[in-house]
Design an enzyme around this catalytic site. Structure first.
Site, PDB file in Angstrom:
ATOM      1  N   CYS C  81      63.844  52.720  25.219  1.00 18.24           N
ATOM      2  CA  CYS C  81      65.302  52.580  25.184  1.00 18.24           C
ATOM      3  C   CYS C  81      65.841  53.430  24.037  1.00 18.24           C
ATOM      4  O   CYS C  81      66.862  54.100  24.149  1.00 18.24           O
ATOM      5  CB  CYS C  81      65.703  51.124  24.944  1.00 18.24           C
ATOM      6  SG  CYS C  81      64.994  49.946  26.091  1.00 18.24           S
ATOM      7  N   CYS C 119      68.303  51.338  34.265  1.00 27.42           N
ATOM      8  CA  CYS C 119      67.832  52.321  33.287  1.00 27.42           C
ATOM      9  C   CYS C 119      66.325  52.520  33.438  1.00 27.42           C
ATOM     10  O   CYS C 119      65.828  53.631  33.383  1.00 27.42           O
ATOM     11  CB  CYS C 119      68.158  51.837  31.878  1.00 27.42           C
ATOM     12  SG  CYS C 119      69.216  52.955  30.960  1.00 27.42           S
ATOM     13  N   CYS C 185      84.329  19.868  37.506  1.00 26.78           N
ATOM     14  CA  CYS C 185      83.830  19.441  36.207  1.00 26.78           C
ATOM     15  C   CYS C 185      84.469  20.260  35.085  1.00 26.78           C
ATOM     16  O   CYS C 185      84.995  19.713  34.130  1.00 26.78           O
ATOM     17  CB  CYS C 185      82.310  19.617  36.119  1.00 26.78           C
ATOM     18  SG  CYS C 185      81.393  18.362  37.023  1.00 26.78           S
ATOM     19  N   CYS C 227      73.150  24.401  37.798  1.00 26.61           N
ATOM     20  CA  CYS C 227      74.359  23.686  38.227  1.00 26.61           C
ATOM     21  C   CYS C 227      74.355  23.495  39.749  1.00 26.61           C
ATOM     22  O   CYS C 227      74.750  22.446  40.235  1.00 26.61           O
ATOM     23  CB  CYS C 227      75.616  24.436  37.793  1.00 26.61           C
ATOM     24  SG  CYS C 227      76.392  23.731  36.321  1.00 26.61           S
TER      25      CYS C 227
END
Lengths: 180, 106, 266
Positions: C81, C119, C185, C227
């Site tokens: 990177c 990438c 919620c 969830c």
């Protein structure tokens, strides 16, 4: 909380005492009611109700493993400070600090500190070996607790005497299931 | 490869207390969990961690499944001489790890 | 005369606000909690303390791992990177605050994880990381760390509007055996209790994060899947378009909150 209401509460629950409950529970209830009465007399806020301590069984009963560790030696409940949240949001990660009152000199120091659990599948959480090279007999770490239970810190000094402290921790479950 | 970190104060006076903080990236597998095929995952925790101060053993911890995942420990040493504070740990699978830091005593 | 001026003023104000509405219609129509409150305000003091101190935060172990990976080479060209992006503290600053984003040439909606993998496959010619793999989590955490403290600021425009609206729709659609939508919620009941848990506003500014329940570091998509499981609905795949749309909507919904990545949550 006013005194009269406390009186009523006690009267209302009195018949319960005469029922065939185990002696220990009867005693606990009686103690609670006495404490409530006392709180009412002193005009203390109602929060006190929740803080009435329940009697803890002897440490060797809470953690039977103690008998093996101490080989039957007398354990004094003093000199050890155990700091742990009373209510743990999740049993996976509970911060805990233990410190033992000791000069930590070559002739007088804490040899071993055991962190013990009442209800975990393995009662021995950690065994810490200190030396006089430690500035103080103190440890902070994070533990797992399988449900609400007592946690015990047991210290063995260089003179082989045993000292301990305990704390009762409530561990709550999460509301939302997660299988990811 | 897991990460292990050690943190010390920048410099301390001789005889003073040195806070040593340790963090190890390790799942501390309890041996009671099953994978998504229902197979038991073997217990694998950091079994022992030693702390050497200039080569001398000053602190050690035996740990098990009761220590939370990614163990964190804080303990205190007496500052004697400047030198190396080294941590060595080993887990149930026999994987060893180490982390060290230099302590400056003034 | 005075009342006439008032009427004209009122008319002018009305027309101009109507025009503003048209220009920013999508996001304007969507509701979000005001003021936004980060999830860290809904956890116990112990968990807050873990996140506040970098050394005691278990999440930082993954960011540290990511820092190593940033410099590690991959693929036949032997590039890391760092070879292209140099110092992450500069090149990656603010990136996580404005993602997910439409990739210009392909038109695909990419979050930070997808961008890292793109990438890898296109530039480094290396194999993509699996979605919840340790390496991808670690790099995402390290990239996120460079934006820590910056305001979440995703832009909704013509290019990503359809994706945004799809995410918004998912957020307010009742699903699963419990027949609950996210909004039931996290808009209607935040601050209230489910057993001992306080329901949060459902912001995403700490992810990827260390979750105590997982005893592990995990992605936002893993959290969203949790969830879905909680309301007994079918779980979408991590990295799927469905979850990317939801991530875009949630990023807009978290606007103004500081990035806390890598955070610690219940």
């Amino acid at each position: 909380m006013d005194f009269q209401n406390v009186g009523k509460q006690c009267k209302a629950s009195l018949p319960v005492l005469t029922e065939a409950l185990p002696l220990a529970i009867q005693r606990r209830r009686a103690v609670k009611q006495l404490a409530l009465l006392a709180a009412g007399v002193c005009g203390l806020p109602s929060v006190v109700q929740a803080q009435v301590p329940t009697a803890r069984p002897p440490l060797e009963v809470v953690v039977p493993m103690m008998k093996t560790l101490t080989a039957g030696a007398h354990v004094q409940e003093s000199r050890v400070t155990l700091t742990i949240p009373l209510l743990a949001e999740n049993g996976h990660l509970v911060p805990v600090s233990v410190s033992v009152d000791s000069p930590m000199t070559g002739s007088d120091y804490v040899k071993t500190l055991y962190l013990l659990s009442e209800k975990n599948p393995r009662p021995l959480i950690a065994k810490i070996s200190f030396t006089p090279g430690c500035a103080r007999a103190s440890l902070t770490t994070r533990i797992r607790l399988a449900g609400a239970q007592y946690v015990v810190a047991l210290a063995q000094m260089s003179d082989n005497s045993f000292w301990a402290a305990s704390a009762e921790v409530v561990v709550t479950d999460t509301a939302c299931l997660d299988a990811t | 490869m897991s990460v292990a970190k050690i943190s010390l104060p920048k410099s301390v006076n001789r005889g003073e207390s040195v806070a040593v903080r340790v963090a190890i990236q390790h799942p501390m597998e309890t041996g009671y969990r099953v994978d998504n095929k229902g197979k038991l995952i073997l217990k694998n925790t950091v079994r022992e961690m030693n702390c050497l101060y200039n080569g001398a053993l000053v602190f050690s911890a035996e740990m098990g499944s009761g220590i939370a995942a990614n163990p964190y420990l804080l303990f205190y040493l007496v500052a004697k001489d400047s030198g190396l504070i080294q941590l060595n740990w080993v887990d149930d699978a026999g994987v060893k790890g180490t982390a060290s830091a230099l302590l400056t005593v003034v | 005369m005075v009342s006439f001026i008032f009427i004209m003023f009122g008319l002018g104000w009305g027309v101009s606000s109507f025009l503003i509405c048209i220009a920013d219609e999508g996001p304007k129509r969507a509701k979000r909690p005001q003021p936004p409150r980060s999830g860290i305000e809904f956890v116990s003091p112990e968990i807050r303390a873990f996140q506040e101190d970098d050394f005691s935060s278990p999440a930082m172990l993954w960011a540290t791992r990511g820092e190593h990976l940033w410099q590690e080479t991959a693929g036949p060209r032997g590039e890391s990177c760092q070879s292209c992006h140099h110092d992450a503290a500069q090149s990656m600053k603010g990136v996580s605050a404005r993602y997910p984003k439409i990739d210009e040439p392909s038109g695909a909606l990419l979050n930070v994880e997808a961008r890292i993998n793109r990438c890898r496959t296109e530039k480094q010619k290396a194999a993509a990381f699996a979605y919840d793999s340790e390496s991808l989590l670690a790099l995402t955490a390290y990239v996120g760390l460079q934006s820590r403290g910056m305001e979440m600021k995703v832009t909704i425009d013509e290019k990503n509007k359809a994706r945004f609206e799809s995410g918004q729709r998912l957020f307010s659609t009742r699903i699963g055996q419990m027949n609950l939508a996210c909004t039931n919620c996290h808009d209607d009941n935040y601050g209230r209790k489910l057993l001992n848990d306080t329901i949060s506003q459902g912001h995403i500014n700490a992810y990827p994060a260390y979750r105590i329940e997982w005893q592990d570091f995990g992605s936002l998509h893993r959290r969203l899947r949790a969830c879905f499981y909680g309301v007994r609905a079918q779980l979408p795949t991590a990295g799927s378009d469905e979850l990317l749309d939801l991530e875009l909507f949630l990023a807009w919904r978290s606007q103004g909150l500081p990035v806390e990545t890598p955070g610690v949550r219940r």
